[in-house]
Design a protein around this motif. Structure first.
Motif, PDB file in Angstrom:
ATOM      1  N   ARG A   1      12.877 -34.378   6.706  1.00 19.32           N
ATOM      2  CA  ARG A   1      13.282 -35.779   6.566  1.00 19.32           C
ATOM      3  C   ARG A   1      12.074 -36.674   6.283  1.00 19.32           C
ATOM      4  O   ARG A   1      12.116 -37.559   5.422  1.00 19.32           O
ATOM      5  CB  ARG A   1      13.979 -36.250   7.843  1.00 19.32           C
ATOM      6  CG  ARG A   1      15.429 -35.845   7.976  1.00 19.32           C
ATOM      7  CD  ARG A   1      16.326 -36.655   7.074  1.00 19.32           C
ATOM      8  NE  ARG A   1      17.720 -36.225   7.182  1.00 19.32           N
ATOM      9  CZ  ARG A   1      18.652 -36.558   6.312  1.00 19.32           C
ATOM     10  NH1 ARG A   1      18.349 -37.304   5.274  1.00 19.32           N
ATOM     11  NH2 ARG A   1      19.890 -36.139   6.464  1.00 19.32           N
ATOM     12  N   GLU A   2      10.994 -36.450   7.017  1.00 16.32           N
ATOM     13  CA  GLU A   2       9.782 -37.251   6.823  1.00 16.32           C
ATOM     14  C   GLU A   2       9.196 -37.015   5.431  1.00 16.32           C
ATOM     15  O   GLU A   2       8.728 -37.949   4.767  1.00 16.32           O
ATOM     16  CB  GLU A   2       8.755 -36.899   7.900  1.00 16.32           C
ATOM     17  CG  GLU A   2       9.189 -37.270   9.313  1.00 16.32           C
ATOM     18  CD  GLU A   2       8.243 -36.751  10.370  1.00 16.32           C
ATOM     19  OE1 GLU A   2       7.396 -35.891  10.034  1.00 16.32           O
ATOM     20  OE2 GLU A   2       8.336 -37.195  11.530  1.00 16.32           O
ATOM     21  N   LEU A   3       9.236 -35.775   4.996  1.00 18.42           N
ATOM     22  CA  LEU A   3       8.717 -35.420   3.678  1.00 18.42           C
ATOM     23  C   LEU A   3       9.533 -36.074   2.571  1.00 18.42           C
ATOM     24  O   LEU A   3       8.967 -36.637   1.609  1.00 18.42           O
ATOM     25  CB  LEU A   3       8.729 -33.899   3.523  1.00 18.42           C
ATOM     26  CG  LEU A   3       8.302 -33.325   2.173  1.00 18.42           C
ATOM     27  CD1 LEU A   3       6.880 -33.733   1.831  1.00 18.42           C
ATOM     28  CD2 LEU A   3       8.436 -31.801   2.188  1.00 18.42           C
ATOM     29  N   ILE A   4      10.849 -36.018   2.697  1.00 21.87           N
ATOM     30  CA  ILE A   4      11.722 -36.639   1.694  1.00 21.87           C
ATOM     31  C   ILE A   4      11.461 -38.145   1.627  1.00 21.87           C
ATOM     32  O   ILE A   4      11.435 -38.737   0.545  1.00 21.87           O
ATOM     33  CB  ILE A   4      13.199 -36.341   2.010  1.00 21.87           C
ATOM     34  CG1 ILE A   4      13.484 -34.843   1.840  1.00 21.87           C
ATOM     35  CG2 ILE A   4      14.127 -37.151   1.099  1.00 21.87           C
ATOM     36  CD1 ILE A   4      14.819 -34.400   2.408  1.00 21.87           C
ATOM     37  N   ALA A   5      11.259 -38.771   2.778  1.00 23.13           N
ATOM     38  CA  ALA A   5      10.975 -40.213   2.802  1.00 23.13           C
ATOM     39  C   ALA A   5       9.691 -40.531   2.064  1.00 23.13           C
ATOM     40  O   ALA A   5       9.610 -41.517   1.309  1.00 23.13           O
ATOM     41  CB  ALA A   5      10.900 -40.703   4.244  1.00 23.13           C
ATOM     42  N   ALA A   6       8.676 -39.697   2.240  1.00 26.64           N
ATOM     43  CA  ALA A   6       7.407 -39.919   1.547  1.00 26.64           C
ATOM     44  C   ALA A   6       7.567 -39.747   0.036  1.00 26.64           C
ATOM     45  O   ALA A   6       6.994 -40.510  -0.751  1.00 26.64           O
ATOM     46  CB  ALA A   6       6.345 -38.951   2.075  1.00 26.64           C
ATOM     47  N   ILE A   7       8.362 -38.743  -0.374  1.00 25.86           N
ATOM     48  CA  ILE A   7       8.618 -38.542  -1.802  1.00 25.86           C
ATOM     49  C   ILE A   7       9.377 -39.731  -2.369  1.00 25.86           C
ATOM     50  O   ILE A   7       9.062 -40.237  -3.452  1.00 25.86           O
ATOM     51  CB  ILE A   7       9.381 -37.221  -2.023  1.00 25.86           C
ATOM     52  CG1 ILE A   7       8.485 -36.021  -1.671  1.00 25.86           C
ATOM     53  CG2 ILE A   7       9.868 -37.104  -3.472  1.00 25.86           C
ATOM     54  CD1 ILE A   7       9.213 -34.688  -1.672  1.00 25.86           C
ATOM     55  N   ALA A   8      10.381 -40.214  -1.622  1.00 28.78           N
ATOM     56  CA  ALA A   8      11.173 -41.367  -2.075  1.00 28.78           C
ATOM     57  C   ALA A   8      10.310 -42.623  -2.190  1.00 28.78           C
ATOM     58  O   ALA A   8      10.529 -43.460  -3.073  1.00 28.78           O
ATOM     59  CB  ALA A   8      12.331 -41.612  -1.109  1.00 28.78           C
ATOM     60  N   ASP A   9       9.318 -42.750  -1.314  1.00 27.93           N
ATOM     61  CA  ASP A   9       8.415 -43.907  -1.340  1.00 27.93           C
ATOM     62  C   ASP A   9       7.306 -43.756  -2.390  1.00 27.93           C
ATOM     63  O   ASP A   9       6.461 -44.646  -2.521  1.00 27.93           O
ATOM     64  CB  ASP A   9       7.766 -44.098   0.036  1.00 27.93           C
ATOM     65  CG  ASP A   9       8.743 -44.589   1.084  1.00 27.93           C
ATOM     66  OD1 ASP A   9       9.808 -45.103   0.689  1.00 27.93           O
ATOM     67  OD2 ASP A   9       8.455 -44.435   2.290  1.00 27.93           O
ATOM     68  N   ARG A  10       7.313 -42.621  -3.078  1.00 27.10           N
ATOM     69  CA  ARG A  10       6.278 -42.312  -4.080  1.00 27.10           C
ATOM     70  C   ARG A  10       4.872 -42.315  -3.475  1.00 27.10           C
ATOM     71  O   ARG A  10       3.884 -42.670  -4.130  1.00 27.10           O
ATOM     72  CB  ARG A  10       6.358 -43.285  -5.264  1.00 27.10           C
ATOM     73  CG  ARG A  10       7.647 -43.164  -6.052  1.00 27.10           C
ATOM     74  CD  ARG A  10       7.597 -43.954  -7.355  1.00 27.10           C
ATOM     75  NE  ARG A  10       8.770 -43.685  -8.168  1.00 27.10           N
ATOM     76  CZ  ARG A  10       8.916 -42.631  -8.976  1.00 27.10           C
ATOM     77  NH1 ARG A  10       7.951 -41.728  -9.041  1.00 27.10           N
ATOM     78  NH2 ARG A  10      10.015 -42.461  -9.687  1.00 27.10           N
ATOM     79  N   ASP A  11       4.805 -41.936  -2.217  1.00 25.26           N
ATOM     80  CA  ASP A  11       3.518 -41.877  -1.514  1.00 25.26           C
ATOM     81  C   ASP A  11       2.956 -40.464  -1.676  1.00 25.26           C
ATOM     82  O   ASP A  11       3.234 -39.566  -0.870  1.00 25.26           O
ATOM     83  CB  ASP A  11       3.720 -42.218  -0.039  1.00 25.26           C
ATOM     84  CG  ASP A  11       2.412 -42.383   0.723  1.00 25.26           C
ATOM     85  OD1 ASP A  11       1.394 -41.824   0.275  1.00 25.26           O
ATOM     86  OD2 ASP A  11       2.421 -43.066   1.758  1.00 25.26           O
ATOM     87  N   GLN A  12       2.165 -40.272  -2.722  1.00 22.02           N
ATOM     88  CA  GLN A  12       1.672 -38.934  -3.039  1.00 22.02           C
ATOM     89  C   GLN A  12       0.769 -38.373  -1.943  1.00 22.02           C
ATOM     90  O   GLN A  12       0.860 -37.192  -1.596  1.00 22.02           O
ATOM     91  CB  GLN A  12       0.913 -38.965  -4.366  1.00 22.02           C
ATOM     92  CG  GLN A  12       1.781 -39.356  -5.556  1.00 22.02           C
ATOM     93  CD  GLN A  12       0.991 -39.374  -6.855  1.00 22.02           C
ATOM     94  OE1 GLN A  12       0.240 -38.452  -7.155  1.00 22.02           O
ATOM     95  NE2 GLN A  12       1.158 -40.433  -7.628  1.00 22.02           N
TER      96      GLN A  12
END
Length: 225
Positions: free
Chosen positions: A190-201
């Motif tokens: 879940r945390e990983l998906i949120a980072a991907i959605a935020d475009r936080d590479q």
């Protein structure tokens, strides 16, 4: 329980068309990957042939191929046995997996669109339900699909090809610790998906590296216990 230790219903049906030896190979590899055939288990050609509904020849050819690829050990005067991975083998593979998947997470954060994010979120929801139901087989399969989807969203064909070469072995190592990782693994997803959605590479890379490292340490902890 079948005489080789295979659970009822575990033997996959051989798909047609395609060379019989290839279909037998795929069936045996799936049984090994899912640990329906356990590491160290003796593989009797005649019994496997009977379970798969084929002659011994394609089974023998499949076992030779699996031996070449490191899934099966052929021992003189003893027969074939499912390979028992060493700690060093596991460590090397899971370390390479971390490198590949951390880069995939970074690229996914750079490239993924809303449709791709929605797919990840649905897979994560399914994985959470599988864990809640204590359905380990489903959780393992959904874990593999989620990671494969991140690899697809990365958009790098060479990276995806390399990841595909280690995917089945990763499943092999992950299956025995799936219940142990349980809900925590999907919290990390879940945390990983949120980072991907935020475009936080940077964050996506860091989270994927931590996530895969947890799998590696959990595997070694299980082996030592």
């Amino acid at each position: 329980m079948l005489s080789t230790g295979l659970p009822q219903g575990a033997v996959p049906k051989l798909e047609r068309p395609g060379p019989l030896r290839d279909r037998v190979y795929e069936a045996l590899l799936e049984l090994i990957t899912t640990r329906a055939l356990q590491p160290g288990q003796h593989l009797v050609e005649s019994e496997l042939a009977g379970h798969l509904g084929v002659s011994r020849q394609p089974v023998r050819e499949a076992l030779q191929r699996l031996n070449t690829e490191g899934w099966v050990d052929l021992r003189p005067a003893q027969g074939a046995f499912v390979h028992e991975p060493t700690d060093e083998e596991a460590d090397q593979l899971l370390t390479v997996r971390t490198l590949l998947e951390a880069e995939a997470a970074r690229l996914a954060a750079a490239n993924a669109g809303s449709a791709g994010i929605a797919v990840l979120e649905e897979l994560c929801a399914q994985g959470e339900r599988a864990v809640a139901a204590d359905d380990v087989d489903a959780a393992v399969a959904l874990n593999a699909r989620l990671h494969a989807t991140i690899m697809e969203l990365a958009g790098n064909a060479v990276l995806a090809e390399l990841a595909g070469q280690v995917d089945r072995r990763v499943r092999w190592y992950y299956t025995p610790i799936a219940r142990q990782r349980g809900r925590q693994s999907w919290i990390e997803h879940r945390e990983l998906i949120a980072a991907i959605a935020d475009r936080d590479q940077r964050r996506a890379t860091e989270l994927m590296r931590e996530h895969t490292e947890h799998t590696r340490t959990s595997y070694h902890a299980r082996r030592r216990s």
